[in-house]
Design an enzyme around this catalytic site. Structure first.
Site, mmCIF file in Angstrom:
data_model
loop_
_atom_site.group_PDB
_atom_site.id
_atom_site.type_symbol
_atom_site.label_atom_id
_atom_site.label_comp_id
_atom_site.label_asym_id
_atom_site.label_seq_id
_atom_site.Cartn_x
_atom_site.Cartn_y
_atom_site.Cartn_z
ATOM 1 N N CYS A 99 0.870 -8.023 -12.811
ATOM 2 C CA CYS A 99 0.799 -9.303 -12.098
ATOM 3 C C CYS A 99 1.993 -10.218 -12.360
ATOM 4 C CB CYS A 99 -0.496 -10.026 -12.456
ATOM 5 S SG CYS A 99 -1.958 -9.012 -12.136
ATOM 6 N N HIS A 392 -4.346 -13.301 -4.559
ATOM 7 C CA HIS A 392 -3.437 -12.720 -5.550
ATOM 8 C C HIS A 392 -2.950 -11.325 -5.143
ATOM 9 C CE1 HIS A 392 -1.679 -11.370 -9.206
ATOM 10 N NE2 HIS A 392 -2.739 -10.777 -9.710
ATOM 11 N N CYS A 422 -0.732 -14.177 -16.723
ATOM 12 C CA CYS A 422 -1.151 -13.020 -17.499
ATOM 13 C C CYS A 422 -0.884 -11.779 -16.653
ATOM 14 C CB CYS A 422 -2.644 -13.103 -17.821
ATOM 15 S SG CYS A 422 -3.691 -13.179 -16.331
#
Length: 436
Positions: A99, A392, A422
């Protein structure tokens, strides 16, 4: 921990973020159903260059990322160069850092500019949860290799006889962490229990995120950084994120069942990010080159940091480790920041990190600091809403955060902002930008 970074080239010039752009983010199998990460990447890079009115021949490098890999096009960056109006001599390579992928692509371009190897580059990332690489079972994969070597019909028949019906079933991409076998949602559930994060607090953060994102869109604040995307067969387009609950009501969140621990859990679909499709990119230059070409940058990179922790120990705590490192490298403290943008993968993960920012015990035991990172001022935190609302697309989130915080700082007359996330594998990323 490294001391202060000197993010200027040999001529004393900073790394300029000239502009940033993204597609709207869309929930899985909706507006971008059937549109690959590569096609979305081409869309946003093409539009970024067009809006910048930059001669493509001046772009020396494209670094681009993808988390859910396409076996047919493993180097998505080079395919974007070849599939757009960019010059074919433009260097291009791909990166992946879960990510935090587009944080990494941004840093790679920035570092190339810092060394003087180039002056203009594009970074970003794209992911599709709607166009997925569907695989085969290990037994079938083994058999297919053997079939390629088999000579006689008898040899081929014996290979087929090794397979059962279940071996022929398609295998979707893994959602679990390879090392732990846990999904990100299970990890978030674990963190909710470890840090005593209540269901009510998770739902409240999600409601806040959707409410602020709705206000942001309605105020027209994202017009400069979100393009309209036309998708095949070009009879429709999407120009707004479609995950946002525009009529969010806090009481409605309590109606959903836990998604990962049905009996005792608190993480639900409503307080988690959904699977999302989208792409984003930023145009970076040396400060001198940007000014020579007549650009007014939206911001400058002041510092950055990447960290890694044990995947068995609440692996989504990356912001709590990367942020103090980025702050130290910038010569700053948390209270010096004008704005804070933290990736909201899950409300539980976000709240756990926020809690640890203010914990002296965590700072002493995990960071080797004698004081907490600092209590987060909510008037500075994710003021436009966060990933819980926007969605996302894994590789696209980093450059969304960077672009969004720069534009908001610009609207506020300048200042410094933190973008942090994160990432799977116990990874963390943080970047501090300054805007004049």
């Amino acid at each position: 921990m490294s001391e202060r970074q000197q993010l200027t080239n040999a001529r004393g010039e900073r790394i300029a973020i000239v502009s940033g752009l993204r597609t709207p983010f869309a929930k899985q199998a909706t507006a971008f159903h059937g549109v690959s990460a590569l096609d979305m990447g081409k869309m946003v890079v093409n539009e970024l260059i067009s809006r910048s009115e930059l001669d493509p021949k001046l772009i020396e490098q494209l670094v681009y990322g993808q988390v859910v890999q396409m076996p047919a096009a493993p180097n998505i960056a080079r395919e974007i160069v070849l599939g757009t109006g960019m010059d074919i001599s433009t260097d291009a390579y791909s990166v992946t850092r879960a990510c935090a992928t587009s944080f990494q692509s941004t840093v790679n371009v920035a570092e190339s500019i810092l060394t003087g190897n180039m002056e203009i580059g594009i970074a970003g990332g794209s992911d599709s949860s709607s166009v997925l690489p569907i695989g085969v079972s290990k037994k079938l994969a083994h058999a297919l290799v053997d079939l390629n070597k088999a000579r006689s019909f008898g040899q081929k028949l014996s290979i087929f006889r090794r397979l059962g019906l279940k071996d022929l079933l398609p295998v979707p991409p893994a959602v679990a962490e390879y090392s732990t076998g846990l999904s990100m949602g299970q990890t978030a559930e674990q963190m909710a229990k470890t840090y005593n994060i209540s269901r009510a607090d998770q739902d409240a953060l999600a409601h806040r995120s959707h409410t602020l994102a709705t206000e942001t869109w309605n105020a027209g604040k994202l017009a400069e950084e979100v393009m309209a995307a036309h998708v095949p067969p070009y009879k429709a387009f999407i120009d707004r994120d479609n995950n946002i609950r525009e009529n969010s009501k806090l009481e409605s969140y309590a109606k959903l069942r836990p998604a990962f621990d049905r009996k005792h859990g608190s993480v639900t679909a409503a307080n988690s990010t959904p699977l999302t499709d989208g792409a984003s990119a930023v145009l970076l230059m040396s400060e001198g080159r940007a000014k020579a070409l007549g650009y007014t940058p939206i911001g400058y990179i002041k510092s950055y940091a990447f960290t890694a922790i044990d995947v068995w120990e609440d692996m989504l705590m990356g912001p709590s480790y990367a942020t103090p490192m980025a702050l130290k490298r910038a010569g700053m403290e948390l209270e010096d920041l004008t704005l804070i943008e933290m990736h909201e993968a899950f409300a539980a993960q976000t709240l756990a990190n926020m809690q640890m920012f203010g914990s002296k015990k965590f700072a002493e035991e995990k960071l080797g600091r004698n004081r907490a990172i600092g209590e987060i001022d909510m008037s500075k935190f994710n003021v436009l809403g966060g990933s819980l609302a926007y969605g996302h697309p894994f590789a696209a989130t980093g450059t969304r955060l960077i672009t969004q915080v720069c534009h908001e700082l610009k609207r506020r007359g300048g200042g410094t902002g933190l973008a942090t996330a994160c990432a799977a594998g116990g990874l963390g990323a943080a970047m501090i930008v300054e805007v004049e």
